[in-house]
Every structure is written in structure tokens, then in C-alpha cells.
Design a protein around this motif. Structure first.
Motif, PDB file in Angstrom:
ATOM      1  N   VAL A 426       0.841  -1.201   0.000  1.00  0.00           N
ATOM      2  CA  VAL A 426       0.000   0.000   0.000  1.00  0.00           C
ATOM      3  C   VAL A 426       0.872   1.246   0.000  1.00  0.00           C
ATOM      4  O   VAL A 426       0.596   2.230  -0.721  1.00  0.00           O
ATOM      5  CB  VAL A 426      -0.952  -0.014   1.209  1.00  0.00           C
ATOM      6  N   LEU A 427       1.928   1.258   0.805  1.00  0.00           N
ATOM      7  CA  LEU A 427       2.799   2.439   0.907  1.00  0.00           C
ATOM      8  C   LEU A 427       3.549   2.713  -0.398  1.00  0.00           C
ATOM      9  O   LEU A 427       3.929   3.862  -0.652  1.00  0.00           O
ATOM     10  CB  LEU A 427       3.791   2.260   2.052  1.00  0.00           C
ATOM     11  N   VAL A 575      -8.305 -10.758   4.234  1.00  0.00           N
ATOM     12  CA  VAL A 575      -8.715  -9.355   4.356  1.00  0.00           C
ATOM     13  C   VAL A 575      -8.680  -8.737   2.954  1.00  0.00           C
ATOM     14  O   VAL A 575      -7.682  -8.863   2.234  1.00  0.00           O
ATOM     15  CB  VAL A 575      -7.780  -8.569   5.304  1.00  0.00           C
ATOM     16  N   GLU A 576      -9.761  -8.070   2.585  1.00  0.00           N
ATOM     17  CA  GLU A 576      -9.845  -7.443   1.275  1.00  0.00           C
ATOM     18  C   GLU A 576      -8.928  -6.222   1.193  1.00  0.00           C
ATOM     19  O   GLU A 576      -8.573  -5.607   2.197  1.00  0.00           O
ATOM     20  CB  GLU A 576     -11.291  -7.023   0.974  1.00  0.00           C
ATOM     21  N   GLY A 577      -8.587  -5.875  -0.039  1.00  0.00           N
ATOM     22  CA  GLY A 577      -7.684  -4.752  -0.256  1.00  0.00           C
ATOM     23  C   GLY A 577      -8.230  -3.433   0.240  1.00  0.00           C
ATOM     24  O   GLY A 577      -7.480  -2.599   0.769  1.00  0.00           O
ATOM     25  N   ASP A 578      -9.541  -3.215   0.099  1.00  0.00           N
ATOM     26  CA  ASP A 578     -10.139  -1.952   0.562  1.00  0.00           C
ATOM     27  C   ASP A 578      -9.979  -1.794   2.071  1.00  0.00           C
ATOM     28  O   ASP A 578      -9.698  -0.688   2.570  1.00  0.00           O
ATOM     29  CB  ASP A 578     -11.626  -1.918   0.190  1.00  0.00           C
ATOM     30  N   GLN A 579     -10.127  -2.889   2.802  1.00  0.00           N
ATOM     31  CA  GLN A 579      -9.966  -2.816   4.257  1.00  0.00           C
ATOM     32  C   GLN A 579      -8.515  -2.538   4.633  1.00  0.00           C
ATOM     33  O   GLN A 579      -8.248  -1.761   5.570  1.00  0.00           O
ATOM     34  CB  GLN A 579     -10.438  -4.122   4.901  1.00  0.00           C
ATOM     35  N   ILE A 580      -7.587  -3.129   3.917  1.00  0.00           N
ATOM     36  CA  ILE A 580      -6.162  -2.889   4.205  1.00  0.00           C
ATOM     37  C   ILE A 580      -5.816  -1.428   3.941  1.00  0.00           C
ATOM     38  O   ILE A 580      -5.116  -0.776   4.736  1.00  0.00           O
ATOM     39  CB  ILE A 580      -5.291  -3.824   3.355  1.00  0.00           C
ATOM     40  N   ARG A 581      -6.292  -0.892   2.800  1.00  0.00           N
ATOM     41  CA  ARG A 581      -6.022   0.519   2.498  1.00  0.00           C
ATOM     42  C   ARG A 581      -6.659   1.440   3.538  1.00  0.00           C
ATOM     43  O   ARG A 581      -6.072   2.468   3.908  1.00  0.00           O
ATOM     44  CB  ARG A 581      -6.542   0.846   1.087  1.00  0.00           C
ATOM     45  N   ALA A 582      -7.825   1.079   4.036  1.00  0.00           N
ATOM     46  CA  ALA A 582      -8.468   1.897   5.067  1.00  0.00           C
ATOM     47  C   ALA A 582      -7.651   1.891   6.353  1.00  0.00           C
ATOM     48  O   ALA A 582      -7.528   2.928   7.030  1.00  0.00           O
ATOM     49  CB  ALA A 582      -9.885   1.381   5.326  1.00  0.00           C
ATOM     50  N   ILE A 583      -7.072   0.744   6.704  1.00  0.00           N
ATOM     51  CA  ILE A 583      -6.242   0.670   7.909  1.00  0.00           C
ATOM     52  C   ILE A 583      -5.013   1.558   7.762  1.00  0.00           C
ATOM     53  O   ILE A 583      -4.677   2.363   8.654  1.00  0.00           O
ATOM     54  CB  ILE A 583      -5.836  -0.789   8.181  1.00  0.00           C
ATOM     55  N   VAL A 584      -4.321   1.447   6.620  1.00  0.00           N
ATOM     56  CA  VAL A 584      -3.100   2.240   6.414  1.00  0.00           C
ATOM     57  C   VAL A 584      -3.436   3.724   6.318  1.00  0.00           C
ATOM     58  O   VAL A 584      -2.677   4.581   6.809  1.00  0.00           O
ATOM     59  CB  VAL A 584      -2.365   1.755   5.146  1.00  0.00           C
ATOM     60  N   ALA A 585      -4.588   4.046   5.711  1.00  0.00           N
ATOM     61  CA  ALA A 585      -4.983   5.452   5.576  1.00  0.00           C
ATOM     62  C   ALA A 585      -5.219   6.103   6.934  1.00  0.00           C
ATOM     63  O   ALA A 585      -5.158   7.335   7.056  1.00  0.00           O
ATOM     64  CB  ALA A 585      -6.248   5.552   4.714  1.00  0.00           C
ATOM     65  N   GLY A 586      -5.457   5.298   7.972  1.00  0.00           N
ATOM     66  CA  GLY A 586      -5.622   5.855   9.310  1.00  0.00           C
ATOM     67  C   GLY A 586      -4.323   6.338   9.920  1.00  0.00           C
ATOM     68  O   GLY A 586      -4.339   7.017  10.957  1.00  0.00           O
ATOM     69  N   THR A 588      -1.438   7.348   7.636  1.00  0.00           N
ATOM     70  CA  THR A 588      -0.717   8.229   6.719  1.00  0.00           C
ATOM     71  C   THR A 588      -1.600   8.498   5.509  1.00  0.00           C
ATOM     72  O   THR A 588      -2.562   7.765   5.244  1.00  0.00           O
ATOM     73  CB  THR A 588       0.621   7.607   6.251  1.00  0.00           C
ATOM     74  N   ASP A 589      -1.285   9.569   4.791  1.00  0.00           N
ATOM     75  CA  ASP A 589      -2.059   9.931   3.609  1.00  0.00           C
ATOM     76  C   ASP A 589      -1.599   9.083   2.424  1.00  0.00           C
ATOM     77  O   ASP A 589      -0.442   9.147   2.000  1.00  0.00           O
ATOM     78  CB  ASP A 589      -1.862  11.423   3.296  1.00  0.00           C
ATOM     79  N   ILE A 590      -2.507   8.269   1.873  1.00  0.00           N
ATOM     80  CA  ILE A 590      -2.165   7.429   0.718  1.00  0.00           C
ATOM     81  C   ILE A 590      -2.985   7.841  -0.508  1.00  0.00           C
ATOM     82  O   ILE A 590      -3.070   7.093  -1.494  1.00  0.00           O
ATOM     83  CB  ILE A 590      -2.420   5.937   1.017  1.00  0.00           C
ATOM     84  N   SER A 591      -3.591   9.014  -0.469  1.00  0.00           N
ATOM     85  CA  SER A 591      -4.422   9.467  -1.588  1.00  0.00           C
ATOM     86  C   SER A 591      -3.597   9.900  -2.782  1.00  0.00           C
ATOM     87  O   SER A 591      -4.045   9.831  -3.916  1.00  0.00           O
ATOM     88  CB  SER A 591      -5.332  10.615  -1.145  1.00  0.00           C
ATOM     89  N   GLU A 592      -2.379  10.378  -2.566  1.00  0.00           N
ATOM     90  CA  GLU A 592      -1.526  10.829  -3.667  1.00  0.00           C
ATOM     91  C   GLU A 592      -1.074   9.627  -4.482  1.00  0.00           C
ATOM     92  O   GLU A 592      -0.556   8.655  -3.943  1.00  0.00           O
ATOM     93  CB  GLU A 592      -0.306  11.586  -3.117  1.00  0.00           C
ATOM     94  N   ARG A 593      -1.241   9.688  -5.838  1.00  0.00           N
ATOM     95  CA  ARG A 593      -0.953   8.533  -6.687  1.00  0.00           C
ATOM     96  C   ARG A 593       0.308   8.728  -7.518  1.00  0.00           C
ATOM     97  O   ARG A 593       0.542   7.996  -8.457  1.00  0.00           O
ATOM     98  CB  ARG A 593      -2.124   8.287  -7.648  1.00  0.00           C
TER      99      ARG A 593
END
Length: 603
Positions: A426-427, A575-586, A588-593
Motif C-alpha cells: 500500500v505504501l 482481508v480485502e484490499g479496501d480494508q487494508i487501504r483503510a487501515i493504512v490510511a488511518g 498516513t495519507d495514501i491518496s496521492e498517486r
């Protein structure tokens, strides 16, 4: 006037020939030739049967009809009947195997034998256009040769990875051509008897010439062509001669044999030559000329580089049509084609299927959807959902999930290991689909991830990110347990492959020379070549160390996110990918692509 009308018709043929659509009806020279040959066969049969019919009528009129039946001298001698029967059986047992050893193994397909049409070929517009052009040049060969002065193609090579649609397109061509389609696998030509392989190839081409002259044209399709068309270079004589050199030589000769005379023409030539021996030069008879048989040979292979170069020269297989893994646009068309024929919920769209099937061939896409239907059926449903498709993807790519009954301590270690992969994926802006601690094939757990958007080029930064993700499971285990387990072996092998490609193939090592170009008999792959060169080995090792350090920094800085992902895995197994991204987003900011999250080492 007839000549001008013929010129107009020819110009119309040329216009349609360049349109990109399949020719049909009066535009096809093969149809006119077929009708002419049909009328000629009827006349021959009429000439042959008329005397016989007249004789039968004469016998009937004279009250002396022919009565079929068993001759009287046989009816009273059962011993003779038994003896003749045994002789016939013995002769059949001896002669049939001998006579059939050199028989061509092909199967003749007609339009009604195939349920695939060119409209069913989707997602490969350029490849389809190339095939249609070759078909049109074949079907209108006389127009192309007489009006434009060109020479029609005689051989077309389909080349591409398995499952990309070579045979599928060939079946569509068989249905649309309207001429006999001779289908054969190259391995069927091979025989245990010396010389019979070449004889089978000769018989195959002989049957093609005969069919072409009777039907106005014929198409021969040879599957897995590399089985008989391999390169002759470096092959010794002796027992290998017929298997490699002799077979290729036979193919080279037969590809130039489309104007060989038929058996009837050979018979006429013998008698003409016999008469000409007794005639003066100015009164000698003309030998019959055999027209060029209208034949198109289509060969398919996924190893075109292994074919003999002489087969690919102009006049033989002078056009190669490439079949590649479909791009996203083509995958959307392919997915829509299959979805129209399969039961699915509205949430399953062709766009979503195309997004999750990057790198898939058309056959794999169909298999993916079939597997999703099986999963839906297992749950008591009659239509697939998008979750079924994602589950089917794991099954087809990795294997069926199995609950292993891990010891609690081991279960936690595997969860920490996979959480490390998921966190760093994710990072580094990877598209994580699912993380699991269920066993699939030989893997005790996995994290499925890919590119967020389909790309055809990879940069060194992308490769370094993959190395970091691969080594993150090791970093997480070392951080939590002080040492890594045997579960990191496949991760190290994967990371070593990527590092070796960076150094040995992509010029990111000590120099720009490609080790892949080196002909080293003791090194079968790029990894072996890199590891055998000390300087390159040090460069690859440096990439590995850099990736390991980045992974350690990431799992250390986001240790809380690592624990949260591991807890979710221990509780739910997957664990689905959306849930993993939600955990990491809590954390750090992962919105920048635009790139991976950069972690600075502490000073």
C-alpha cells in the motif's frame, strides 16, 4: 462489350478487396472455379455412364436384363466361400496397416462444421483485419494476379503465446471461407516408420491440391507447426535426419509444389510424350499444363524463433500475424462477449473484469468467469457476483484455499509476515486486492497486488519497490521475533530475480552491457549470469540491501498499522484490499498517486 463488363467486375472486386470486409458471393474467384469444376465433373460422369446406361437399356429391350446375384458355381461350394473369406480377412489385416501408414492425418472441415464465425472474434481488430486480408487475397487470387499483377500469399504464420486465439481464429476462417479446410496437428505427421513422416506431408499437400482443383480453393491449417518446422542448423545426419532435416526439406519442397500436375494430367503427359516420339517436331502434341492450385497454408506456433529461416522467406510463410495478450480496450470487448453469454449480477461489468484481468489471454478470461460461476453455484446462486470473480482469480492463479490448523504462535507469525507485505504494498502505491493466511498450493499465505493502472513499461523505481515489498515479510518477522523463518525463501528468490534483471538486462548495474546477450553454456538464465559475475553480483546485492532497509523502515514507522492488519488476518483469515487501504490510511495519507510513500532513515 463483354470484355469491358469483365473489367468493370474486376474493378469492383479490387474495391471490395481493399475494404477490409470478407468477400462473398460473386466477388470470390473460388466460387466461380468451384461451379466450373462442378459442371465439368457432371459432364465427365455423363460421358462415363451413358454407354453403361445404353447397354442396360439394350439388355432390357431385348428381354435379356442383367440380374444381380451370387454365381451358381459358388452357391453349391461353401468351402470356396469360406476360403475366399479367410483370404480377404488375411489380406486386409496385412495390407490395411501398410497402406494407411503414409495416409494424411488431416480432418476436412466445412462451414457447417464450425460454430465460430468472424463476428465471434472480438478484441483483436488488427489481427482480425490481417487474417481477413489474407483470406480475401486467397479467395480473389485470380483478380489480384490478373488485374494487379500481384502474387497471392501462399503461407501465413500465426505466432503468439498459448491461449491468444490462434486456433479460434482459424476455426472462424474455416466457417467463412466456403472452401475445404484441412485441419491437422503437426505431431500427427510423425511416424515410427522411416520415411513415412515425409510421405504423410506429401499426401497432405497432394490432398490439398486435389481439393483446390475440385472446389476452387483449399486451406490447410497446421497446429503446433514447430514440431515439424524446427531449424535444421546444428543437426547431425543419421537417425535425426528424417526427424529434423529431412522433414523440413520436405516442407520446403511442398510449399513450392502448388503447380504440380494431377494424376490425370500425368497420365495425359505420358501418352503425349509417347505419341510425340513418332511425330515430327512441327506436328507434336502440346503437353497439358497444370494451373496453379489455389491453396493457402496457415501454420500456428508459439515458438516462431525456433522455426527454420528458409520456411519464413518470401514465397513460403511470407506473412506473420502476431497474437498478443490483449490490452485493456480489447479485454473489455472480450469480457463483454463472454458476459453476454453467462449469468451475472449488474455489479459485474466488462470494465471491472478488464481491470482485474491485466495480462490475461482470452482463454483465461473465459476460464475466470467459468470459475466464478462455479463459486456462485457452490453458494446456491445462479449468477456470479464481483466477489466471485475475485475469489475465482485467486483459485485460477494460485490455487484453492486450505485451512491448515496452524498453531496459534505460527498463525500469528504468518499473519505478521503477510501484514508486512500488505503494508509496504500500500505504501508503495500498489493495488492490493487481498491478503490471506490460508494455504494455497505451496504458499502458507499471500498478498495479491498489482499495478494500480495497466502499464507496459517498468522503471527501475518500480523494480526497487517490488524488491521492497518482497522483503517486507522478512523485515516484519525480524522486527517482531528477532529472526525470520523459512517462509522468506520464495520472497528472496523473487527479489533476486528482479535485482538480477535490473543489473543484467536493464543497464542499472556497473555498466550498460547486457548479460542476457552473453552466450554462456553454464548459465541458463539471467540470474545465473549475474551471480557468476562478481561485479554484477555486488550490484544486485546492493539493490537487495536497499530494499531490505526500506522495508525495515516502513514496518517500523507504521508498526501500529502492521499490528492492525495482522489482527484482522488472525481473525478472518483473509482481508480485502479496501480494508487494508483503510487501515493504512488511518496512519498516513495514501491518496496521492504519483509515487510511493518515502521513508527517511532516522539520523
Amino acid at each position: 462489350m463483354p470484355h469491358r463488363r469483365q473489367e468493370r467486375d474486376r474493378s469492383m472486386d479490387i474495391t471490395r478487396l481493399s475494404s477490409g470486409a470478407m468477400l462473398s458471393g460473386d466477388d470470390i474467384d473460388a466460387n466461380a472455379n468451384r461451379e466450373r469444376m462442378r459442371q465439368q465433373r457432371l459432364r465427365r460422369k455423363l460421358y462415363l455412364l451413358s454407354p453403361i446406361f445404353a447397354y442396360l437399356v439394350y439388355r432390357l429391350v431385348t428381354d435379356n436384363p442383367i440380374r444381380p446375384g451370387i454365381p451358381g458355381w459358388l452357391t453349391g461350394n461353401p468351402e470356396i466361400i469360406i476360403a475366399l473369406g479367410l483370404i480377404c480377412i488375411l489380406g486386409a489385416v496385412i495390407l490395411i496397416p501398410f497402406l494407411t501408414t503414409g495416409r494424411s492425418p488431416h480432418t476436412v472441415l466445412r462451414a457447417e462444421d464450425s460454430n465460430v464465425r468472424l463476428d465471434d472474434v472480438v478484441g483483436a481488430d488488427q489481427t482480425k483485419r490481417e487474417a481477413i486480408d489474407s483470406m480475401n487475397l486467397f479467395l480473389a487470387s485470380e483478380t489480384f494476379e490478373e488485374v494487379m499483377g500481384g502474387k497471392p500469399r501462399r503461407g501465413v504464420l500465426f505466432e503468439g503465446p498459448p491461449g491468444t486465439g490462434k486456433t479460434y481464429l482459424a476455426k472462424a476462417m474455416a466457417a467463412e471461407a466456403g472452401v475445404p479446410f484441412h485441419f491437422v496437428s503437426a505431431s500427427e505427421f510423425q511416424s515410427m516408420y522411416y520415411g513415412q513422416t515425409n510421405k504423410k506431408i506429401r499426401t497432405f499437400f497432394k490432398n490439398l491440391r486435389k481439393a483446390a482443383r475440385e472446389e476452387g480453393g483449399a486451406i490447410g491449417y497446421i497446429e503446433e507447426f514447430d514440431a515439424i518446422g524446427g531449424a535444421r542448423s546444428g543437426m547431425n545426419t543419421g537417425s535425426q535426419r528424417e526427424g529434423i532435416v529431412g522433414v523440413v526439406n520436405e516442407l520446403l519442397v511442398q510449399m513450392q509444389s502448388f503447380d504440380l500436375p494431377s494424376g490425370r494430367d500425368k497420365f495425359k503427359m505420358v501418352w503425349v510424350d509417347w505419341f510425340n516420339k513418332y511425330l515430327p517436331p512441327h506436328r507434336r502434341l502440346k503437353r497439358p499444363k497444370s494451373p496453379m492450385a489455389n491453396i493457402l497454408i496457415v501454420a500456428a506456433t508459439n515458438r516462431a524463433a525456433d522455426l527454420d529461416p528458409a520456411l519464413l522467406r518470401p514465397g513460403r510463410f511470407d506473412r506473420t500475424i502476431g497474437f498478443n495478450v490483449p490490452a485493456r480496450k480489447d479485454r473489455i470487448e472480450i469480457a463483454q462477449y463472454y458476459l453476454d453469454r453467462k449469468s451475472h449480477d449488474d455489479e459485474v461489468t466488462a470494465v471491472l473484469i478488464a481491470d482485474v484481468s491485466a495480462g490475461y489471454t482470452p482463454v483465461r478470461i473465459e476460464k475466470l468467469l467459468d470459475e466464478a460461476l462455479i463459486i456462485a453455484l457452490r453458494d446456491g446462486r445462479t449468477s456470479m457476483r464481483m466477489g466471485d470473480v475475485l475469489s475465482a482469480q485467486l483459485v485460477t492463479e494460485i490455487g484453492v484455499a486450505q485451512e491448515m490448523g496452524y498453531h496459534p504462535d505460527e498463525r500469528r507469525r504468518i499473519a505478521i509476515h503477510e501484514a508486512g507485505h500488505a503494508l509496504t504494498a500500500v505504501l508503495t502505491r500498489r493495488d492490493v486486492k487481498v491478503a490471506s493466511i490460508l494455504r494455497r498450493a505451496s504458499a502458507l499465505g499471500l498478498v495479491a497486488h498489482g499495478d494500480a493502472e495497466e502499464r507496459f513499461l517498468k522503471t527501475p523505481s518500480d523494480a526497487r519497490d517490488l524488491i521492497c515489498v518482497a522483503l517486507a515479510g522478512r523485515a516484519a518477522e525480524q522486527q517482531e521475533y528477532g529472526e525470520a523463518s523459512s517462509g522468506i525463501s520464495s520472497d528472496l528468490a523473487y527479489a533476486t530475480n528482479i535485482a538480477s534483471q535490473l543489473v543484467g538486462q536493464l543497464g542499472n548495474g556497473p555498466g550498460l552491457l547486457s548479460l542476457e546477450a552473453a552466450a554462456m553454456p553454464t548459465a541458463a538464465n539471467i540470474v545465473a549470469k549475474v551471480l557468476s559475475d562478481e561485479v554484477s553480483r555486488e550490484a544486485a546485492e546492493a539493490y537487495m540491501v536497499e530494499g531490505a532497509e526500506r522495508a525495515s523502515l516502513m514496518v517500523e514507522k507504521y508498526r501500529a498499522a502492521l499490528y492492525e492488519i495482522a489482527d484482522a488476518l488472525c481473525e478472518n483469515d483473509e482481508v480485502e484490499g479496501d480494508q487494508i487501504r483503510a487501515i493504512v490510511a488511518g496512519y498516513t495519507d495514501i491518496s496521492e498517486r504519483r509515487g510511493p510513500v518515502r521513508i527517511k532513515a532516522p539520523i
